[in-house]
Design an enzyme around this catalytic site. Structure first.
Site: not given
Ligand code: DX5
Ligand code: ZN
Length: 218
Positions: A65, A7, A67, A138, A32, A36, A177, A34
């Site tokens: 991903h 990620s 969110m 998750m 990956h 947000m 994840d 993320d």
């Molecule tokens: C959290 C994200 C993850 C995050 C994982 O909301 O979706 O992808 O980057 O990070 P670690 O591996 O540090 O938990």
């Molecule tokens: Zn993620």
């Protein structure tokens, strides 16, 4: 098949190109990403222009991903920016819209995926399994990197793995994840997960390449 999808949320945003190269050298086939929005989760990260730039910088699969609230508004732009997989949260829209977005993503040549938060039962996504290429479980509350892995997610992976077999969905990938490292990778593989997302355990490691290799070998 075993996939590590580092990620980039925990990477150095000023040096994403070289971070992607480290991931590739270590044998991680995916990155990956993320996304947000500060509403669906209490944090803001990156958006469409960054995905477009990553697309130009790497041939790694971009595992995006989302969110975000009302993903139906933005999914098309992420497809056009060059995502390979786009996963949307079941909690983010109505069931009718979720179906529409999954179909839209596929019609644009991108692989659709569906995600469940820790408090959402895996049964809630069962009806979508034949429509998607990936399900994402998750293993922490979405929003932040560096959180502790939630063991309750193991039973969800087992359930989805059973469903996958029952329905004969051989190509469906189960991804996990949050809070994942070489210490719990084996547990997750045994529960049926095939793609592991890992942020802080990779980018926080002294040797990032080795952290990825250790997960792949666990
Ligand atoms: C959290 C994200 C993850 C995050 C994982 O909301 O979706 O992808 O980057 O990070 P670690 O591996 O540090 O938990
Ligand atoms: Zn993620």
């Amino acid at each position: 098949m075993i996939i590590v999808s580092p990620s980039i949320l925990s990477a150095d945003f000023a040096n994403l190109s070289s971070e992607l190269q480290v991931m590739k050298n270590a044998g991680a086939p995916w990155a990956h990403v993320d996304v947000m929005d500060g509403h669906f989760v209490p944090n803001i990260s990156i958006g469409v222009p960054v995905v477009a730039s990553l697309r130009k910088a790497t041939d790694l699969f971009l595992d995006v991903h989302l969110m975000i609230d009302t993903p139906i508004k933005y999914a098309e732009n992420f497809c056009k920016a060059g995502a390979d997989y786009i996963t949307i949260h079941i909690e983010a829209d109505t069931r009718e819209n979720i179906r529409k977005i999954l179909e839209l993503i596929r019609s644009l040549g991108v692989k659709p995926g569906i995600v469940v938060k820790p408090k959402t039962p895996a049964e809630a996504i069962a009806e979508y399994l034949p429509m998607v290429d990936m399900v994402l479980v998750m293993t922490v509350e979405p929003g932040f990197g560096g959180q502790k892995f939630m063991p309750s997610s193991i039973a969800k992976c087992e359930y989805l793995s059973r469903k996958k077999q029952e329905l004969g969905l051989d190509e469906l990938i189960i991804e996990v994840d949050g809070g994942i490292s070489a210490a719990n990778a084996r547990l997750l593989f045994d529960a049926g997960a095939e793609a592991l997302v890992a942020g802080s355990s990779v980018f926080g490691a002294e040797n990032q390449e080795q952290a990825i290799i250790d997960m792949l070998n666990s």
